[in-house]
Design an enzyme around this catalytic site. Structure first.
Site, PDB file in Angstrom:
ATOM      1  N   THR A  73       0.851  -1.378  -0.054  1.00  9.93           N
ATOM      2  CA  THR A  73       0.087   0.159  -0.071  1.00  9.93           C
ATOM      3  C   THR A  73       0.765   1.205   0.132  1.00  9.93           C
ATOM      4  OG1 THR A  73      -1.687  -1.108   1.202  1.00  9.93           O
ATOM      5  CG2 THR A  73      -1.670   1.485   1.253  1.00  9.93           C
ATOM      6  N   ASN A 145      -5.418  -9.488  -7.824  1.00 10.77           N
ATOM      7  CA  ASN A 145      -5.594 -10.110  -6.570  1.00 10.77           C
ATOM      8  C   ASN A 145      -6.892 -10.938  -6.192  1.00 10.77           C
ATOM      9  OD1 ASN A 145      -6.101  -7.017  -6.650  1.00 10.77           O
ATOM     10  ND2 ASN A 145      -7.281  -7.602  -4.593  1.00 10.77           N
ATOM     11  N   GLN A 184       0.915  -9.592  -5.795  1.00 15.31           N
ATOM     12  CA  GLN A 184       0.448 -11.035  -5.871  1.00 15.31           C
ATOM     13  C   GLN A 184       1.287 -11.715  -6.557  1.00 15.31           C
ATOM     14  OE1 GLN A 184      -2.277 -12.228  -4.130  1.00 15.31           O
ATOM     15  NE2 GLN A 184      -2.807 -10.470  -3.099  1.00 15.31           N
ATOM     16  N   THR A 242      13.458   5.266  11.415  1.00 17.35           N
ATOM     17  CA  THR A 242      14.427   4.381  11.439  1.00 17.35           C
ATOM     18  C   THR A 242      14.007   2.998  10.664  1.00 17.35           C
ATOM     19  OG1 THR A 242      14.991   5.446  13.708  1.00 17.35           O
ATOM     20  CG2 THR A 242      15.672   3.118  13.411  1.00 17.35           C
ATOM     21  N   CYS A 330      -9.577  -6.059   1.402  1.00 12.62           N
ATOM     22  CA  CYS A 330      -9.708  -4.720   1.897  1.00 12.62           C
ATOM     23  C   CYS A 330     -10.850  -4.280   1.619  1.00 12.62           C
ATOM     24  CB  CYS A 330      -8.891  -3.925   1.189  1.00 12.62           C
ATOM     25  SG  CYS A 330      -7.178  -4.589   0.992  1.00 12.62           S
TER      26      CYS A 330
HETATM   27  C1  PLP Z   1      -2.499  -6.558  -5.779  1.00  9.93           C
HETATM   28  C2  PLP Z   1      -2.417  -5.928  -4.360  1.00  9.93           C
HETATM   29  N1  PLP Z   1      -1.826  -4.532  -4.154  1.00  9.93           N
HETATM   30  C3  PLP Z   1      -1.754  -4.144  -3.068  1.00  9.93           C
HETATM   31  C4  PLP Z   1      -1.893  -4.813  -1.815  1.00  9.93           C
HETATM   32  C5  PLP Z   1      -1.630  -3.994  -0.359  1.00  9.93           C
HETATM   33  O1  PLP Z   1      -0.802  -4.905   0.486  1.00  9.93           O
HETATM   34  P1  PLP Z   1      -0.728  -4.327   1.986  1.00  9.93           P
HETATM   35  O2  PLP Z   1      -2.118  -4.257   2.412  1.00  9.93           O
HETATM   36  O3  PLP Z   1       0.307  -5.350   2.392  1.00  9.93           O
HETATM   37  O4  PLP Z   1       0.050  -3.233   1.962  1.00  9.93           O
HETATM   38  C6  PLP Z   1      -2.693  -6.056  -1.756  1.00  9.93           C
HETATM   39  C7  PLP Z   1      -3.122  -6.790  -0.542  1.00  9.93           C
HETATM   40  O5  PLP Z   1      -3.961  -7.353  -0.770  1.00  9.93           O
HETATM   41  C8  PLP Z   1      -2.784  -6.656  -3.270  1.00  9.93           C
HETATM   42  O6  PLP Z   1      -3.263  -7.828  -3.288  1.00  9.93           O
END
Ligand code: PLP
Length: 383
Positions: A73, A145, A184, A242, A330
């Site tokens: 993210t 994803n 992914q 850090t 999410c």
């Molecule tokens: C394609 C993709 N991008 C970004 C993310 C975000 O990852 P994170 O929540 O670990 O930052 C995910 C998590 O499901 C994802 O599947």
């Protein structure tokens, strides 16, 4: 009760013992702040350099092109906001099936979505038509994803190379860059940045049996980003705070293991996934797998169960010890149907009748049989 059948590896993967082992020294013995000036801290700094070097080798990058972040993210936000804020008025194009962590930062700028076909693959002719003299960034994920669709990234890279040459001839000085969210992809696909042809790439430790809140943004040498987090200037000024040597070491080890095993693991997981899908087709009337096998990551089966409420099915499966997902983790708490499935042309009703099963390191045929039998029991009782 027997162990649950975990089929949600796209949401989270357990840390591998080798990864935990690689992290251990940095939690207690080598706890020093690498920016401090005494010898032990300088040693920690050298260790961090070594970890960065190891991650760089796996991605075919230079160490200075590796920015450690707290997950994908943050990496996606750094790529999109870090570029977008520098060029007010420029445009950002993203595929219509991107993760929220790409969609949300893109929406802060003048951005548009590039449509996909019924399998979720970006339409290259539409992308080509949407690119204008003001396009600064194109962001297309490597593996989706929700459905597992693999995007034609090298074709996108070739198109962008062509646009770059045209701009040079026309004297248009606005750069155009390609970013990919590879969160992914690490367990099954080559993440070598020059073979992929990308300028920016996000990697996620938490999906490759590394620690959560660990990630990388690869930033091609010469590409200037503005930081999101300012302060002490760590990570080449792009990500202050850090450094966590434990997180970086875990991620680098996970990346090493994943990239070295990806050939064998792809074969193993593909054959399990094909078995799972064939059993479902055989035993569950009306179940349809979304996406195309030719361009799909081994680990994801996205299946529509016609007329069935996915949230209810998900909970009933959970009661029977089968853990899977309705869409991405999410958006799991929102009632909105998946934007990915809608972009592929599924109706709201079909999108809300769809579950994602994602396979991984500990998945076995026996577990898949249990999942199919639980699905059968639930759906037969319904009818
Ligand atoms: C394609 C993709 N991008 C970004 C993310 C975000 O990852 P994170 O929540 O670990 O930052 C995910 C998590 O499901 C994802 O599947």
């Amino acid at each position: 009760m027997s162990q649950p059948v975990y089929l949600d590896y796209s949401a989270a993967t357990p840390v591998k013992p080798e990864v935990a082992e690689a992290m251990r020294p940095y939690l207690s013995q080598e706890f020093y702040n690498p920016s401090a000036i005494y010898l032990a801290a300088k040693h920690a700094k050298r260790q961090l350099d070594g970890i960065r070097q190891s991650a760089a080798v796996q991605l075919g990058a230079k160490p200075a092109e590796i920015i450690f972040t707290a997950g994908a993210t943050e990496a996606n936000n750094l790529a999109i906001q870090g570029l977008g804020r520098q060029y007010p008025g420029a445009e950002i194009l993203i595929s219509a099936v991107e993760h929220e962590s790409v969609r949300a930062p893109a929406e802060l700028f003048d951005s548009r979505e590039v449509p996909v076909d019924e399998h979720g693959r970006i339409l290259l002719n539409k992308l080509s038509n949407l690119i204008s003299d003001k396009t600064l960034l194109v962001s297309v994920m490597l593996v989706n994803n929700e459905v597992g669709t693999v995007q034609p990234l090298s074709e996108v890279a070739a198109l962008i190379g062509h646009i770059r040459r045209q701009r040079r001839e026309k004297g248009n000085e606005l750069p155009i860059y390609l970013h990919t969210d590879a969160a992914q992809a690490g367990n099954y696909f080559d993440l070598h940045v020059s073979r992929l042809g990308v300028d920016l790439m996000s990697v996620n430790g938490g999906k490759i049996y590394g620690p959560k809140q660990s990630g990388i943004l690869y930033v091609k040498a010469g590409l200037k980003l503005w930081p999101l987090i300012v302060g002490g200037g760590q990570e080449f000024g792009l990500r202050s705070g850090t450094e966590s040597l434990a997180a970086a070491a875990g991620l680098a080890k996970a990346l090493d293991l994943a990239q070295n095993a990806r050939g064998a693991e792809s074969k193993r997981v593909t054959s399990l996934r094909d078995y799972f899908e064939s059993r479902i087709t055989e035993l569950i009337p009306g179940a349809v797998t979304n996406g195309t096998k030719n361009h799909r990551s081994p680990h994801i089966s996205n299946i529509t169960f016609d007329g069935v409420d996915n949230e209810r099915l998900l909970m009933e499966l959970d009661e029977r010890g089968v853990q899977c997902a309705a869409g991405s983790a999410c958006s799991a708490s929102s009632d909105e149907p998946s934007h990915v499935l809608m972009a592929m042309g599924l109706s709201r009703e079909m999108a809300q009748s769809t579950l994602r099963f994602s396979l991984g390191a500990q998945t076995t045929k026996d577990q898949l049989d249990k999942a199919v039998s639980a699905l059968r029991q639930i759906l037969q009782a319904d009818r």
